[in-house]
Design a protein around this motif. Structure first.
Motif, PDB file in Angstrom:
ATOM      1  N   CYS A  93      -1.983  -0.560  -8.944  1.00 34.06           N
ATOM      2  CA  CYS A  93      -1.382   0.540  -8.606  1.00 34.06           C
ATOM      3  C   CYS A  93      -1.773   1.909  -9.508  1.00 34.06           C
ATOM      4  O   CYS A  93      -2.086   3.003  -8.801  1.00 34.06           O
ATOM      5  CB  CYS A  93      -0.029   0.306  -9.030  1.00 34.06           C
ATOM      6  SG  CYS A  93       1.133   2.153  -8.887  1.00 34.06           S
ATOM      7  N   CYS A  94      -2.233   1.525 -10.618  1.00 29.83           N
ATOM      8  CA  CYS A  94      -2.358   2.656 -11.366  1.00 29.83           C
ATOM      9  C   CYS A  94      -3.775   2.562 -12.054  1.00 29.83           C
ATOM     10  O   CYS A  94      -3.944   2.660 -13.348  1.00 29.83           O
ATOM     11  CB  CYS A  94      -1.311   2.685 -12.599  1.00 29.83           C
ATOM     12  SG  CYS A  94       0.391   2.745 -11.875  1.00 29.83           S
ATOM     13  N   ASP A 144       0.857  -1.163  -0.040  1.00 29.40           N
ATOM     14  CA  ASP A 144       0.127  -0.152  -0.059  1.00 29.40           C
ATOM     15  C   ASP A 144       0.807   1.196  -0.025  1.00 29.40           C
ATOM     16  O   ASP A 144       0.294   2.186  -0.705  1.00 29.40           O
ATOM     17  CB  ASP A 144      -0.904  -0.025   1.308  1.00 29.40           C
ATOM     18  CG  ASP A 144      -1.888   1.246   1.146  1.00 29.40           C
ATOM     19  OD1 ASP A 144      -2.754   1.424   0.311  1.00 29.40           O
ATOM     20  OD2 ASP A 144      -1.888   1.862   2.317  1.00 29.40           O
ATOM     21  N   LEU A 145       1.898   1.376   0.748  1.00 27.34           N
ATOM     22  CA  LEU A 145       2.670   2.517   0.941  1.00 27.34           C
ATOM     23  C   LEU A 145       3.476   2.587  -0.262  1.00 27.34           C
ATOM     24  O   LEU A 145       3.694   3.699  -1.089  1.00 27.34           O
ATOM     25  CB  LEU A 145       3.761   2.166   1.989  1.00 27.34           C
ATOM     26  CG  LEU A 145       4.768   3.507   2.174  1.00 27.34           C
ATOM     27  CD1 LEU A 145       4.041   4.977   2.369  1.00 27.34           C
ATOM     28  CD2 LEU A 145       5.793   3.323   3.260  1.00 27.34           C
ATOM     29  N   THR A 146       4.088   1.449  -0.975  1.00 22.53           N
ATOM     30  CA  THR A 146       4.684   1.614  -2.298  1.00 22.53           C
ATOM     31  C   THR A 146       3.826   2.201  -3.388  1.00 22.53           C
ATOM     32  O   THR A 146       4.082   3.024  -4.101  1.00 22.53           O
ATOM     33  CB  THR A 146       5.124   0.071  -2.907  1.00 22.53           C
ATOM     34  OG1 THR A 146       5.730  -0.382  -1.786  1.00 22.53           O
ATOM     35  CG2 THR A 146       5.774   0.211  -3.917  1.00 22.53           C
ATOM     36  N   ASN A 147       2.516   1.812  -3.466  1.00 25.99           N
ATOM     37  CA  ASN A 147       1.710   2.412  -4.473  1.00 25.99           C
ATOM     38  C   ASN A 147       1.376   3.818  -4.173  1.00 25.99           C
ATOM     39  O   ASN A 147       0.886   4.385  -4.989  1.00 25.99           O
ATOM     40  CB  ASN A 147       0.320   1.313  -4.331  1.00 25.99           C
ATOM     41  CG  ASN A 147       0.161   0.068  -4.809  1.00 25.99           C
ATOM     42  OD1 ASN A 147       1.323  -0.124  -5.649  1.00 25.99           O
ATOM     43  ND2 ASN A 147      -0.650  -0.872  -4.633  1.00 25.99           N
ATOM     44  N   ARG A 148       1.169   4.274  -2.676  1.00 24.98           N
ATOM     45  CA  ARG A 148       0.745   5.393  -2.573  1.00 24.98           C
ATOM     46  C   ARG A 148       2.045   6.442  -2.836  1.00 24.98           C
ATOM     47  O   ARG A 148       1.750   7.554  -3.604  1.00 24.98           O
ATOM     48  CB  ARG A 148       0.719   5.755  -0.865  1.00 24.98           C
ATOM     49  CG  ARG A 148      -0.834   5.330  -0.674  1.00 24.98           C
ATOM     50  CD  ARG A 148      -0.908   5.386   0.909  1.00 24.98           C
ATOM     51  NE  ARG A 148      -2.036   4.695   1.278  1.00 24.98           N
ATOM     52  CZ  ARG A 148      -2.963   5.322   2.194  1.00 24.98           C
ATOM     53  NH1 ARG A 148      -2.532   6.473   2.620  1.00 24.98           N
ATOM     54  NH2 ARG A 148      -4.057   4.934   2.514  1.00 24.98           N
ATOM     55  N   ILE A 149       3.378   6.042  -2.623  1.00 24.43           N
ATOM     56  CA  ILE A 149       4.493   6.668  -3.155  1.00 24.43           C
ATOM     57  C   ILE A 149       4.591   6.496  -4.764  1.00 24.43           C
ATOM     58  O   ILE A 149       4.713   8.024  -5.429  1.00 24.43           O
ATOM     59  CB  ILE A 149       5.824   5.961  -2.668  1.00 24.43           C
ATOM     60  CG1 ILE A 149       5.867   6.225  -1.071  1.00 24.43           C
ATOM     61  CG2 ILE A 149       6.975   6.665  -3.426  1.00 24.43           C
ATOM     62  CD1 ILE A 149       7.053   5.572  -0.518  1.00 24.43           C
ATOM     63  N   CYS A 150       4.177   5.709  -5.578  1.00 22.48           N
ATOM     64  CA  CYS A 150       4.135   5.638  -6.648  1.00 22.48           C
ATOM     65  C   CYS A 150       3.272   6.732  -7.496  1.00 22.48           C
ATOM     66  O   CYS A 150       3.536   7.378  -8.427  1.00 22.48           O
ATOM     67  CB  CYS A 150       3.748   4.115  -7.279  1.00 22.48           C
ATOM     68  SG  CYS A 150       3.762   3.891  -9.285  1.00 22.48           S
ATOM     69  N   SER A 151       1.908   6.510  -6.833  1.00 24.74           N
ATOM     70  CA  SER A 151       1.078   7.679  -7.384  1.00 24.74           C
ATOM     71  C   SER A 151       1.573   8.929  -6.977  1.00 24.74           C
ATOM     72  O   SER A 151       1.230   9.858  -8.003  1.00 24.74           O
ATOM     73  CB  SER A 151      -0.337   7.195  -6.579  1.00 24.74           C
ATOM     74  OG  SER A 151      -1.182   8.153  -6.976  1.00 24.74           O
ATOM     75  N   SER A 152       2.160   9.398  -5.883  1.00 25.29           N
ATOM     76  CA  SER A 152       2.323  10.846  -5.511  1.00 25.29           C
ATOM     77  C   SER A 152       3.566  11.115  -6.499  1.00 25.29           C
ATOM     78  O   SER A 152       3.685  12.450  -6.826  1.00 25.29           O
ATOM     79  CB  SER A 152       2.877  10.868  -4.022  1.00 25.29           C
ATOM     80  OG  SER A 152       4.014  10.352  -3.766  1.00 25.29           O
ATOM     81  N   HIS A 212       3.424   8.049 -10.987  1.00 27.44           N
ATOM     82  CA  HIS A 212       3.789   6.827 -11.664  1.00 27.44           C
ATOM     83  C   HIS A 212       4.847   6.894 -12.643  1.00 27.44           C
ATOM     84  O   HIS A 212       4.927   6.540 -13.631  1.00 27.44           O
ATOM     85  CB  HIS A 212       2.666   6.324 -12.514  1.00 27.44           C
ATOM     86  CG  HIS A 212       1.196   6.214 -11.726  1.00 27.44           C
ATOM     87  ND1 HIS A 212       1.046   5.430 -10.709  1.00 27.44           N
ATOM     88  CD2 HIS A 212       0.096   7.405 -11.568  1.00 27.44           C
ATOM     89  CE1 HIS A 212       0.031   5.640  -9.978  1.00 27.44           C
ATOM     90  NE2 HIS A 212      -0.601   6.713 -10.318  1.00 27.44           N
TER      91      HIS A 212
END
Length: 146
Positions: free
Chosen positions: A138-139, A112-120, A123
């Motif tokens: 993620c996207c 979840d944190l990885t996906n949030r960082i990726c989004s912020s 991507h």
């Protein structure tokens, strides 16, 4: 990739899984032992545990290959590593230094944190370690898929 938290394997076992994925096909125990500078018996024990978790098929004296679940998990592990390294590089670390430091801390980052960082980060497609794959988990909004 449902159900992956990012904490299913110890950091050493996760490194083995990423290495197997990057090699592409059947990987021999001795190749892993040489890469990580450990005894083949140490690798065999870890591979047996990874196989029990369902991420690899291990054939003694032949080698290992990823299962579909193992491929999905290894892709996530590489993506997480590259995102963490990218974040570190944005704080002034050189790419090789960011990669080394990411190896030390990436296990602390959940899916979840990885996906949030990726989004912020919008991507991102590349880090100093290589291409960053994206998946529908993620996207979903941008539709990028790994």
């Amino acid at each position: 990739m449902q159900g992956i938290s990012g904490h299913e394997l110890s950091s050493k076992k996760a490194e083995y899984l990423k290495f197997i994925h990057m090699q592409g096909d059947v990987v021999k125990t001795t190749e892993i032992a040489v890469r990580f500078s450990v005894a083949p018996s140490t690798v065999t024990k870890a591979l047996t545990e990874i196989a029990k978790a369902g991420y690899i098929e291990h054939t003694p004296y032949h080698g290992v290959r990823l299962t579909p679940a193992g491929t999905d998990y290894a892709r996530f592990l590489l993506r997480r590593h590259r995102i963490v390294a990218l974040v570190l590089s944005r704080y002034g670390l050189e790419p090789d230094e960011a990669c080394r430091e990411a190896e030390r801390i990436e296990q602390c980052f959940s899916k979840d944190l990885t996906n949030r960082i990726c989004s912020s980060l919008g991507h991102p497609m590349m880090s100093g370690c290589g291409e960053i794959e994206h998946d529908h988990c993620c996207c979903p909004s941008c539709g990028r898929q790994g």
